[in-house]
Design an enzyme around this catalytic site. Sequence first.
Site, short mmCIF file in Angstrom:
data_model
loop_
_atom_site.label_atom_id
_atom_site.label_comp_id
_atom_site.label_asym_id
_atom_site.label_seq_id
_atom_site.Cartn_x
_atom_site.Cartn_y
_atom_site.Cartn_z
N SER A 269 22.59 20.38 39.74
CA SER A 269 23.98 20.91 39.97
C SER A 269 25.08 20.23 39.02
O SER A 269 25.03 20.00 37.75
CB SER A 269 24.34 20.80 41.33
N LYS A 273 24.77 18.97 34.98
CA LYS A 273 25.54 18.91 33.76
C LYS A 273 25.53 17.60 33.27
O LYS A 273 25.24 17.33 32.10
CB LYS A 273 26.80 19.33 34.39
N TRP A 360 26.07 32.06 41.38
CA TRP A 360 27.29 31.26 41.07
C TRP A 360 27.10 30.44 39.84
O TRP A 360 27.80 30.19 38.98
CB TRP A 360 27.60 30.30 42.10
N HIS A 410 20.32 27.53 45.55
CA HIS A 410 20.71 26.10 44.89
C HIS A 410 20.19 25.15 45.44
O HIS A 410 20.72 24.68 46.73
CB HIS A 410 22.33 26.26 44.87
C1 GCU Z 1 30.21 23.63 42.93
C2 GCU Z 1 30.65 23.73 41.45
C3 GCU Z 1 29.40 23.97 40.45
C4 GCU Z 1 28.43 22.57 40.88
C5 GCU Z 1 28.20 22.40 42.45
C6 GCU Z 1 27.31 21.13 42.57
O1 GCU Z 1 29.49 24.74 43.56
O2 GCU Z 1 31.38 25.11 41.56
O3 GCU Z 1 29.67 23.80 39.42
O4 GCU Z 1 27.29 22.73 40.21
O5 GCU Z 1 29.37 22.43 43.33
O6 GCU Z 1 27.48 20.32 41.92
O7 GCU Z 1 27.06 21.11 43.76
#
Ligand code: GCU
Length: 431
Positions: A269, A273, A360, A410
């Site tokens: 998540s 990144k 998402w 997710h």
């Molecule tokens: C939120 C955010 C995402 C991210 C995620 C996480 O959903 O919008 O960009 O990847 O949190 O890190 O859990």
Amino acid sequence: MKMTRTRICLFYPLLGLTSILNAQPKGYNYDESRVPEYTLPAPLVTQDGKKVKDAKTWEEIRRPELLKLFEEHVYGKSPERPKTMYFKVLEKTTKALAGKALRKQVSIFLGPEKKGPTMDLLLYLPAKAKGPVPVFIAPNFGGNHTIQNDKAIKLTSSWVRGRKHGAETSENRAYEAGRGVSRSRWPVEMIVGRGYGLATIYYGDIDPDYHDGFKNGIHPLFYQEGQTKPQPDEWGSIGAWAWGLSRGLDYLEKDSDVDATKVIVMGHSRLGKTALWTGATDERFAIVISNNSGCGGAALSRRRFGETVKRINTSFPHWFCDNYKKYNDKEGDCPVDQHQLAALMAPRPLYIASAEEDRWADPHGEFLSAKHAAPVYELLGAGTLPTKTHPAIDKPVHGRIGYHIRSGKHNVTAFDWKAYLDFADKHLPKK
Ligand code: GCU
């Protein structure tokens, strides 16, 4: 490289119907037929318009150009490694997991001369190892103690997500109740059973994950005289977490139980990144794995599917550099897109993983990054992503680039880890 809705539409039915039934933040596009037309910036054309035809031009001109563009426009520049670094071994090797693993804990002082935040690295190694082992390093969301129900794991004294922001309260300091809560995401027995080590660090030890104008965490330590926050092209929190992972590798290089030429960075998540940015900025990492990283990670921003640049910069204004906000609702103006970030891993093995219900994060946009990074791998003679179309659910595809879309939400699951271990076995064969 002009992409049309029609072309992309051909792949999407493979993602299955169940995703349509899952709740996602409202007001965002989850309809493939409404993905706008877009043109992807070419990985293999230099800024002055020359086609990149050989490995030398990629390595000496195009790769540095792309890295600089990502620094200036997306993640911000990070400082060099501090000249003096200090590691303190908190716990020497001790038997753990009923004798199956060895455990170490090490404090890493992130600033020079023991100044600044301290990050604790927790390391599990296979008890039966006969020599240095390859190691996965992955940051965690809740503190090292959340990854295993192991009383010996030190509690973090940093800010903890979901607890009170900003203040140094006892509630923030002692978080015993969190012990082992994330263990389903950390199958340590499986990892050590396959001959790998697992290192983890708590991301909040590097920079707490909330926007305080960069007063806490690692940033202030690197301010110039009179500076109070990062410049528009300097690191945000993702840059800081990535930098911290590199400091973790600095320690692993000194640990004789670790084969530091075989360290695999993995993240989920926002930390997916982070794993990608870590692999881009630090070529010592042998394999890079992005799990459900989505917008600002593996997903192509120009698709505007699910989370958008504007939404991420608004909800999480501290993650990227300030310059990235210029591309709110203007993704097409950004000189880079995320397939070029994926290409920065080349020729090293890269794995991008999606989850079917994680719309998402735009699973198809994550796949397309892998696909459009592949020509760089091919130019370098490094292998490729062995598919042009989106693989079926739960069917990993492992070339030099790996990809899977797992059924479900997710998350990080045993399925994901098994795929990463298989991928690591393929690319880092044991002697
Ligand atoms: C939120 C955010 C995402 C991210 C995620 C996480 O959903 O919008 O960009 O990847 O949190 O890190 O859990």
